[in-house]
Design a protein around this motif. Structure first.
Motif, PDB file in Angstrom:
ATOM      1  N   PRO A   1      24.325  45.794  40.143  1.00  0.00           N
ATOM      2  CA  PRO A   1      22.971  45.436  40.723  1.00  0.00           C
ATOM      3  C   PRO A   1      22.936  45.835  41.848  1.00  0.00           C
ATOM      4  CG  PRO A   1      23.035  42.402  40.523  1.00  0.00           C
ATOM      5  CD  PRO A   1      24.512  43.729  39.164  1.00  0.00           C
ATOM      6  N   THR A   2      21.727  46.727  41.947  1.00  0.00           N
ATOM      7  CA  THR A   2      21.134  46.291  43.476  1.00  0.00           C
ATOM      8  C   THR A   2      21.472  45.468  44.013  1.00  0.00           C
ATOM      9  OG1 THR A   2      20.480  48.707  43.175  1.00  0.00           O
ATOM     10  CG2 THR A   2      19.640  48.002  45.165  1.00  0.00           C
ATOM     11  N   GLY A   3      21.970  45.390  45.111  1.00  0.00           N
ATOM     12  CA  GLY A   3      22.028  43.893  46.139  1.00  0.00           C
ATOM     13  C   GLY A   3      23.241  42.898  45.784  1.00  0.00           C
ATOM     14  N   LEU A   4      24.063  43.747  45.133  1.00  0.00           N
ATOM     15  CA  LEU A   4      25.637  42.922  44.937  1.00  0.00           C
ATOM     16  C   LEU A   4      25.833  44.261  45.657  1.00  0.00           C
ATOM     17  CD1 LEU A   4      26.883  40.144  44.059  1.00  0.00           C
ATOM     18  CD2 LEU A   4      27.432  41.489  41.933  1.00  0.00           C
ATOM     19  N   ILE A   5      27.377  43.606  46.357  1.00  0.00           N
ATOM     20  CA  ILE A   5      28.138  44.620  47.174  1.00  0.00           C
ATOM     21  C   ILE A   5      29.309  44.314  47.109  1.00  0.00           C
ATOM     22  CG2 ILE A   5      26.019  45.930  48.645  1.00  0.00           C
ATOM     23  CD1 ILE A   5      27.775  43.658  51.158  1.00  0.00           C
ATOM     24  N   GLY A   6      30.479  45.206  46.931  1.00  0.00           N
ATOM     25  CA  GLY A   6      31.665  44.943  47.430  1.00  0.00           C
ATOM     26  C   GLY A   6      32.272  44.027  45.848  1.00  0.00           C
ATOM     27  N   GLY A   7      31.858  44.465  44.668  1.00  0.00           N
ATOM     28  CA  GLY A   7      32.839  44.276  43.325  1.00  0.00           C
ATOM     29  C   GLY A   7      33.966  43.889  42.413  1.00  0.00           C
ATOM     30  N   THR A   8      34.171  42.636  42.254  1.00  0.00           N
ATOM     31  CA  THR A   8      35.525  42.492  41.998  1.00  0.00           C
ATOM     32  C   THR A   8      35.585  42.201  40.778  1.00  0.00           C
ATOM     33  OG1 THR A   8      36.101  41.058  43.639  1.00  0.00           O
ATOM     34  CG2 THR A   8      36.488  42.718  44.396  1.00  0.00           C
ATOM     35  N   TYR A   9      36.684  42.172  39.377  1.00  0.00           N
ATOM     36  CA  TYR A   9      36.866  41.520  38.972  1.00  0.00           C
ATOM     37  C   TYR A   9      37.917  40.587  38.644  1.00  0.00           C
ATOM     38  CZ  TYR A   9      39.681  44.451  35.820  1.00  0.00           C
ATOM     39  OH  TYR A   9      40.262  45.450  35.831  1.00  0.00           O
ATOM     40  N   SER A  10      38.248  39.462  37.757  1.00  0.00           N
ATOM     41  CA  SER A  10      39.561  38.890  37.709  1.00  0.00           C
ATOM     42  C   SER A  10      39.507  38.214  35.901  1.00  0.00           C
ATOM     43  CB  SER A  10      39.846  37.334  38.307  1.00  0.00           C
ATOM     44  OG  SER A  10      40.431  36.621  37.643  1.00  0.00           O
ATOM     45  N   ALA A  11      40.668  38.834  35.508  1.00  0.00           N
ATOM     46  CA  ALA A  11      41.380  37.846  33.762  1.00  0.00           C
ATOM     47  C   ALA A  11      41.671  37.514  33.878  1.00  0.00           C
ATOM     48  CB  ALA A  11      41.913  40.035  33.180  1.00  0.00           C
ATOM     49  N   ASP A  12      41.544  36.831  34.840  1.00  0.00           N
ATOM     50  CA  ASP A  12      42.646  35.557  34.735  1.00  0.00           C
ATOM     51  C   ASP A  12      42.570  34.227  35.170  1.00  0.00           C
ATOM     52  OD1 ASP A  12      43.111  36.032  37.206  1.00  0.00           O
ATOM     53  OD2 ASP A  12      45.584  37.009  37.696  1.00  0.00           O
ATOM     54  N   GLY A  13      41.067  34.496  35.281  1.00  0.00           N
ATOM     55  CA  GLY A  13      40.301  33.139  35.702  1.00  0.00           C
ATOM     56  C   GLY A  13      40.437  33.014  36.928  1.00  0.00           C
ATOM     57  N   GLY A  14      40.829  33.843  38.059  1.00  0.00           N
ATOM     58  CA  GLY A  14      40.386  33.456  39.315  1.00  0.00           C
ATOM     59  C   GLY A  14      41.001  34.108  40.816  1.00  0.00           C
TER      60      GLY A  14
ATOM     61  N   TRP B   1      42.405  39.208  41.712  1.00  0.00           N
ATOM     62  CA  TRP B   1      40.813  40.192  41.707  1.00  0.00           C
ATOM     63  C   TRP B   1      41.595  41.630  41.869  1.00  0.00           C
ATOM     64  CZ3 TRP B   1      36.633  37.960  40.953  1.00  0.00           C
ATOM     65  CH2 TRP B   1      36.470  36.276  40.693  1.00  0.00           C
ATOM     66  N   LEU B   2      40.661  42.078  41.340  1.00  0.00           N
ATOM     67  CA  LEU B   2      41.000  44.065  41.560  1.00  0.00           C
ATOM     68  C   LEU B   2      39.386  44.671  41.504  1.00  0.00           C
ATOM     69  CD1 LEU B   2      43.059  44.330  38.037  1.00  0.00           C
ATOM     70  CD2 LEU B   2      43.636  44.591  40.443  1.00  0.00           C
ATOM     71  N   PRO B   3      38.980  45.858  42.016  1.00  0.00           N
ATOM     72  CA  PRO B   3      38.157  46.270  42.444  1.00  0.00           C
ATOM     73  C   PRO B   3      37.347  46.743  41.088  1.00  0.00           C
ATOM     74  CG  PRO B   3      40.031  47.517  43.617  1.00  0.00           C
ATOM     75  CD  PRO B   3      40.626  46.476  42.397  1.00  0.00           C
ATOM     76  N   TRP B   4      36.245  46.453  40.784  1.00  0.00           N
ATOM     77  CA  TRP B   4      35.376  46.161  39.531  1.00  0.00           C
ATOM     78  C   TRP B   4      34.774  47.589  39.803  1.00  0.00           C
ATOM     79  CZ3 TRP B   4      34.510  45.287  35.488  1.00  0.00           C
ATOM     80  CH2 TRP B   4      33.436  45.265  34.458  1.00  0.00           C
ATOM     81  N   SER B   5      34.834  48.513  38.606  1.00  0.00           N
ATOM     82  CA  SER B   5      34.889  50.246  37.749  1.00  0.00           C
ATOM     83  C   SER B   5      34.415  50.115  36.738  1.00  0.00           C
ATOM     84  CB  SER B   5      35.870  50.639  37.453  1.00  0.00           C
ATOM     85  OG  SER B   5      35.522  52.555  37.572  1.00  0.00           O
ATOM     86  N   SER B   6      32.922  50.428  35.891  1.00  0.00           N
ATOM     87  CA  SER B   6      32.107  50.614  34.869  1.00  0.00           C
ATOM     88  C   SER B   6      32.569  51.967  34.708  1.00  0.00           C
ATOM     89  CB  SER B   6      30.616  49.814  35.295  1.00  0.00           C
ATOM     90  OG  SER B   6      30.341  49.658  33.607  1.00  0.00           O
ATOM     91  N   PRO B   7      32.539  51.994  33.427  1.00  0.00           N
ATOM     92  CA  PRO B   7      33.336  50.724  32.232  1.00  0.00           C
ATOM     93  C   PRO B   7      34.304  50.210  32.561  1.00  0.00           C
ATOM     94  CG  PRO B   7      32.784  53.328  31.668  1.00  0.00           C
ATOM     95  CD  PRO B   7      32.680  53.403  32.916  1.00  0.00           C
ATOM     96  N   LEU B   8      34.338  49.384  32.135  1.00  0.00           N
ATOM     97  CA  LEU B   8      36.103  48.469  31.966  1.00  0.00           C
ATOM     98  C   LEU B   8      36.602  48.812  30.565  1.00  0.00           C
ATOM     99  CD1 LEU B   8      38.358  47.321  33.273  1.00  0.00           C
ATOM    100  CD2 LEU B   8      37.034  44.922  32.695  1.00  0.00           C
ATOM    101  N   MET B   9      37.851  49.192  30.336  1.00  0.00           N
ATOM    102  CA  MET B   9      38.489  49.671  28.860  1.00  0.00           C
ATOM    103  C   MET B   9      39.501  47.809  28.699  1.00  0.00           C
ATOM    104  SD  MET B   9      37.520  51.796  28.557  1.00  0.00           S
ATOM    105  CE  MET B   9      37.025  53.894  28.922  1.00  0.00           C
ATOM    106  N   LEU B  10      38.804  47.684  27.827  1.00  0.00           N
ATOM    107  CA  LEU B  10      39.179  45.949  28.046  1.00  0.00           C
ATOM    108  C   LEU B  10      40.516  46.032  26.209  1.00  0.00           C
ATOM    109  CD1 LEU B  10      36.615  43.575  27.503  1.00  0.00           C
ATOM    110  CD2 LEU B  10      38.110  44.114  29.058  1.00  0.00           C
ATOM    111  N   GLY B  11      41.008  47.550  25.556  1.00  0.00           N
ATOM    112  CA  GLY B  11      41.678  47.799  24.710  1.00  0.00           C
ATOM    113  C   GLY B  11      40.856  46.967  23.540  1.00  0.00           C
TER     114      GLY B  11
END
Length: 178
Positions: free
Chosen positions: A61-74, A77-87
């Motif tokens: 969303p507008t107002g949230l900067i520096g998005g990162t994501y984790s698939a291992d409970g934190g 952390w990797l840079p967020w990119s949408s869409p994310l392919m989960l397989g």
């Protein structure tokens, strides 16, 4: 008497289906500008078949900067990119992702964020494939003021000039400061 009609064959085309769903929460709620906001996303497959080529779409969303994501409970952390392919997502399994960012200093109001999950495998119940979360923002500003006199002493009738220095140490912009 006629054994030629004692057997019959029919072809049935099997179409697998996988009931995907996505749940999403935000923490903290509300969140102050300058702080971290973390979304927890749970993508599940209720089956009956494995879901192939699962894709999670979640635009920050507008107002949230520096998005990162984790698939291992934190842990990582990797840079967020949408869409994310989960397989592939096996029937009965759930994948949990953390998606975080910092609230911009000039953000205000409420952040609205939606996530959508899809797959190449047909979904018999697409009603639970999208979720939206609203997170109110709680701005916080640390204001300070320093007042100094232009001279150490003044006689009656003389003009004395004061200098006022106002600062905002953040993290939010100060609105309508007086």
């Amino acid at each position: 008497p006629d054994p030629s009609n004692n057997e019959s064959t029919a072809e049935v085309v099997l179409t697998p289906s996988a009931d995907l769903s996505v749940l999403k929460t935000a923490s903290p709620d509300p969140v102050a500008t300058g702080d971290w906001l973390t979304y927890t996303l749970a993508v599940s497959n209720a089956g009956p078949a494995d879901a192939q080529d699962v894709v999670l779409t979640d635009a920050l969303p507008t107002g949230l900067i520096g998005g990162t994501y984790s698939a291992d409970g934190g842990t990582t952390w990797l840079p967020w990119s949408s869409p994310l392919m989960l397989g592939a997502l096996p029937a009965g399994d759930t994948v949990t992702l953390l998606l975080r960012g910092t609230i911009a200093a000039d953000a205000s109001g409420t952040l609205r964020n939606a996530a959508v999950v899809g797959s190449d495998t047909p979904d018999p119940n697409p009603d639970d494939n999208e979720v939206e979360v609203e997170t109110p923002l709680a701005p916080s500003a640390d204001l300070s003021i320093v007042k100094t006199a232009g001279q150490a002493a003044a006689a009656p009738g003389e003009t004395l000039v004061y200098t006022l220095r106002v600062r905002n140490l953040g993290p939010s912009d100060a609105a309508q400061a007086e």
